[in-house]
Write an enzyme that holds these catalytic residues in place. Structure first.
Site, short mmCIF file in Angstrom:
data_model
loop_
_atom_site.label_atom_id
_atom_site.label_comp_id
_atom_site.label_asym_id
_atom_site.label_seq_id
_atom_site.Cartn_x
_atom_site.Cartn_y
_atom_site.Cartn_z
N VAL A 16 0.74 -1.32 0.12
CA VAL A 16 -0.17 0.05 0.22
C VAL A 16 1.00 1.25 0.08
O VAL A 16 1.99 1.48 1.04
CB VAL A 16 -1.34 0.35 1.14
CG1 VAL A 16 -1.70 1.77 1.31
CG2 VAL A 16 -1.97 -1.06 1.08
N CYS A 17 0.66 1.97 -0.83
CA CYS A 17 1.05 3.44 -1.10
C CYS A 17 2.93 3.33 -1.16
O CYS A 17 3.24 1.99 -2.10
CB CYS A 17 0.87 4.10 0.79
SG CYS A 17 1.17 5.57 0.45
N THR A 18 3.75 4.05 -0.25
CA THR A 18 5.14 3.77 0.02
C THR A 18 5.71 2.35 0.03
O THR A 18 6.38 2.05 0.11
CB THR A 18 6.03 4.95 0.65
OG1 THR A 18 5.59 5.24 2.03
CG2 THR A 18 5.48 5.74 -0.49
N THR A 48 2.35 2.84 -7.18
CA THR A 48 2.60 3.58 -5.67
C THR A 48 1.64 5.16 -5.79
O THR A 48 1.22 5.74 -6.60
CB THR A 48 4.04 4.13 -5.19
OG1 THR A 48 4.14 3.84 -3.67
CG2 THR A 48 5.07 5.43 -6.04
#
Length: 345
Positions: free
Chosen positions: A132-134, A152
């Site tokens: 998730v995300c970074t 990302t």
């Protein structure tokens, strides 16, 4: 008094770990994790458990918060403590799906290398793995994204691509699946990914019911780049690119040629183009187009100017040209963008 919220591993009411329909989900928690990176997917999976309990009590998820350090209590970026049931050093159960939550990139510099070894060792034992995300940066550093198409948070996509050139970073989708690896975009995109995993596991009816309960789209319309700027943040630009940007920002409504820009910085056209592409990753023309797009988005959000006026002031020539560029870059028309993102009066 400070607010403390503890996220405990969910006991979903499943009978035993031996139930064949029960899938162990590991949400890997890093120091300074974005709270919603963990809480969002967790709510999707636990909501699914509640909906499936009456129809099929032997199916569902058992969610485990697992610390990426030796400490079982970690603090999110908002300061809320997160209590994990396990650490990467003591997992004693089979893992079906593992998702790595994101964190500030500066924190990644201090992560113990053991986490990368853990991910490398477990990748052959899980059915699927994601971020998730970074969290994508953690999977990339572990070498698990090599040769794969990934995404990302839109703000960090360029950094991910430059740091790991062996990846193919696509900033547009809210999530991407490449074989058994899943990566998702910024923050709330983790819920989009979790809904997709739920639909994959137990079908569209259950996933749709959970989406309605959480007031979410089962398949969110649009793309990530609707939410971000076309250009990187000013602070991420080199001094040379900042100089060029500052020269252009008050001239966006004019007809600007590469010869004009090169002359303004006392360089030949050939040398200017070479240096500019090397330091920005874009041609001067592409960079100028993105500057104009960002300016138009800003004017749509904060002014009531007509599309014709915005097009003229940003150098697009006509509202039709402005519309074409918006559809090309963010899959929304200028009018749709204004409706979605214009602030309240």
């Amino acid at each position: 008094m400070a607010l403390s919220v503890h996220l405990y591993p969910t006991e979903s009411g499943m009978k035993t770990e031996r139930n064949t329909g029960t899938k162990n989900i590991v949400l890997l928690v890093l120091p300074q994790v974005q709270l919603l990176d963990i809480a969002g997917p967790c709510d999707v999976f636990t909501s699914a458990n509640r909906f499936m309990m009456n129809e099929d009590p032997d199916s569902g998820y058992r969610i485990h918060l697992v610390s990426g350090t030796s400490d079982k209590i970690l603090y999110s970026s908002s300061g809320m403590p997160m209590v994990c049931s396990h650490t990467i050093y003591d997992i004693d159960f089979p893992v079906d799906t593992l998702l790595v939550g994101g964190t500030d990139l500066t924190v990644l510099d201090d992560i113990n290398a053991d986490i990368y070894t853990f991910l490398q060792n477990i990748t052959t034992k899980v059915r699927r793995m994601g971020s998730v995300c970074t969290g994508a940066f953690v999977l990339a550093e572990a070498g698990l994204l090599n040769g794969k198409q990934v995404t990302t948070h839109w703000k960090f996509a360029d950094i991910l691509q430059k740091s790991y050139p062996e990846l193919e970073v696509n900033v547009n989708p809210f999530f991407i699946r490449d074989q058994q690896i899943y990566t998702s975009g910024g923050v709330t995109s983790g819920m989009d990914l979790a809904l997709a995993l739920l639909e994959e596991d137990f079908g569209k009816p259950v996933a749709s019911e959970v989406a309605r309960h959480l007031v979410l789209h089962l398949h969110r319309p649009g793309i990530q780049t609707q939410f971000g700027n076309a250009l990187p943040d000013y602070d991420m630009m080199s001094p040379f690119i900042k100089e060029v940007r500052n020269l252009l920002k008050h001239r966006l409504g004019e007809s600007i040629s590469i010869e004009n820009i090169a002359e303004a910085v006392n360089m030949s056209v050939r040398n200017f183009s070479r240096v500019f592409v090397k330091e920005s990753g874009d041609t001067p023309g592409r960079f100028l187009e993105k500057m104009r797009l960002d300016q138009a988005k800003n004017m749509l959000e904060y002014t009531d100017m007509s599309l014709d006026m915005i097009a003229a002031q940003c150098g697009f020539g006509s509202a039709m040209s402005l519309r074409r560029l918006f559809l090309k870059h963010i899959s929304l028309s200028p009018a749709q963008y204004r409706k979605a993102f214009k602030g309240t009066e």
